[in-house]
Write a protein that holds these residues in place. Structure first.
Motif, mmCIF file in Angstrom:
data_model
loop_
_atom_site.group_PDB
_atom_site.id
_atom_site.type_symbol
_atom_site.label_atom_id
_atom_site.label_comp_id
_atom_site.label_asym_id
_atom_site.label_seq_id
_atom_site.Cartn_x
_atom_site.Cartn_y
_atom_site.Cartn_z
ATOM 1 N N GLU A 60 0.840 -1.175 0.000
ATOM 2 C CA GLU A 60 0.000 0.000 0.000
ATOM 3 C C GLU A 60 0.888 1.241 0.000
ATOM 4 O OE1 GLU A 60 -3.198 2.107 2.977
ATOM 5 O OE2 GLU A 60 -2.845 -0.048 3.145
ATOM 6 N N GLN A 61 0.647 2.128 -0.925
ATOM 7 C CA GLN A 61 1.432 3.353 -1.023
ATOM 8 C C GLN A 61 0.836 4.407 -0.094
ATOM 9 O OE1 GLN A 61 4.268 3.813 -2.810
ATOM 10 N NE2 GLN A 61 4.162 1.646 -3.312
ATOM 11 N N LEU A 62 1.651 4.932 0.803
ATOM 12 C CA LEU A 62 1.206 5.962 1.722
ATOM 13 C C LEU A 62 1.778 7.307 1.297
ATOM 14 C CD1 LEU A 62 1.843 4.148 5.135
ATOM 15 C CD2 LEU A 62 -0.307 4.326 3.921
ATOM 16 N N THR A 63 1.003 8.340 1.538
ATOM 17 C CA THR A 63 1.520 9.685 1.264
ATOM 18 C C THR A 63 2.467 10.068 2.389
ATOM 19 O OG1 THR A 63 -0.230 10.783 2.487
ATOM 20 C CG2 THR A 63 -0.657 10.330 0.142
ATOM 21 N N LYS A 64 3.240 11.156 2.183
ATOM 22 C CA LYS A 64 4.167 11.605 3.217
ATOM 23 C C LYS A 64 3.419 11.977 4.491
ATOM 24 C CE LYS A 64 7.999 13.278 0.447
ATOM 25 N NZ LYS A 64 8.818 14.440 0.103
ATOM 26 N N ALA A 65 2.269 12.594 4.333
ATOM 27 C CA ALA A 65 1.477 12.992 5.499
ATOM 28 C C ALA A 65 0.994 11.764 6.274
ATOM 29 C CB ALA A 65 0.284 13.840 5.068
ATOM 30 N N GLN A 66 0.587 10.713 5.544
ATOM 31 C CA GLN A 66 0.137 9.486 6.196
ATOM 32 C C GLN A 66 1.301 8.811 6.925
ATOM 33 O OE1 GLN A 66 -1.488 7.680 2.636
ATOM 34 N NE2 GLN A 66 -3.588 7.796 3.465
ATOM 35 N N LYS A 67 2.476 8.826 6.283
ATOM 36 C CA LYS A 67 3.647 8.223 6.914
ATOM 37 C C LYS A 67 4.018 8.985 8.184
ATOM 38 C CE LYS A 67 5.713 6.432 2.666
ATOM 39 N NZ LYS A 67 6.823 6.577 1.729
ATOM 40 N N ARG A 68 3.978 10.328 8.141
ATOM 41 C CA ARG A 68 4.300 11.142 9.302
ATOM 42 C C ARG A 68 3.322 10.860 10.447
ATOM 43 N NH1 ARG A 68 3.757 16.039 6.923
ATOM 44 N NH2 ARG A 68 5.231 15.694 5.270
ATOM 45 N N LYS A 69 2.054 10.781 10.116
ATOM 46 C CA LYS A 69 1.031 10.523 11.120
ATOM 47 C C LYS A 69 1.235 9.146 11.761
ATOM 48 C CE LYS A 69 -3.962 10.790 11.727
ATOM 49 N NZ LYS A 69 -5.252 10.945 11.087
#
Length: 189
Positions: A147-156
């Motif tokens: 699953e590809q996560l956005t940078k914001a999702q990864k930070r969260k």
């Protein structure tokens, strides 16, 4: 000399000769196994020799029924036993367990030349009629899509997890007191 004395002497000799040899295994005072070849080698096999009461005046029992030999055809096992029996007849009346193990080691290639490993190919027929053959020893390697996560999702996600990437204990617990006060229900109602 009695048969039991001969057996005791041969047992001592086998123990000293094969001391530290991982291919040799003593299953009992009259039962021995020897692995010819390395584990995982296609032409490796295991011989089991057991002595009857009157050994060495009578022939030892030779077996290849160990699970280690499950990839060898019954016909080839019988061929190997037959060749070992020829050695038994030539050495009857003498201690021969060492001789039989060494004969098998020295003639491994000749003994196993007819060896055809069992095929582990599985044929799959799809609902659309396509045929696919796969090897059962090699698992089907399908790449899993991550699953590809956005940078914001990864930070969260990183903010929620500890240094090992694990969520802290109780991260999904509900605070019962806050929950009850939000819903407006109290015990006095």
């Amino acid at each position: 000399m009695a048969a039991n004395e001969d057996q005791e002497m041969e047992l001592e000799a086998l123990r000293s000769i094969y001391e530290g040899d991982e291919c040799f295994k003593e299953l009992g005072p009259t039962v021995f196994q020897y692995r010819v070849g390395d584990i995982g080698e296609l032409k490796a096999f295991l011989i089991e020799i057991s002595w009857p009461e009157t050994y060495p005046e009578t022939a030892p029992n030779i077996s290849m029924n160990a699970f280690f030999n499950n990839q060898i055809s019954q016909a080839l096992k019988q061929d190997i036993i037959d060749k070992l029996q020829e050695q038994v007849e030539a050495n009857l009346g003498t201690s021969m367990t060492y001789t039989l193990f060494e004969y098998a080691k020295d003639n491994k290639e000749e003994l196993m030349e007819k060896h055809q490993p069992f095929s582990n190919t599985i044929t799959l027929i799809g609902s659309d009629g396509t045929v696919e053959a796969t090897n059962a020893n090699q698992p089907n390697k399908k790449k899993e899509k991550k699953e590809q996560l956005t940078k914001a999702q990864k930070r969260k996600l990183a903010d929620k997890t500890d240094h090992k990437g694990e969520l802290p204990r109780g991260w999904n617990w509900v605070d019962v007191i806050k929950h009850l006060s939000k819903t407006g229900s109290t015990e006095d109602d």
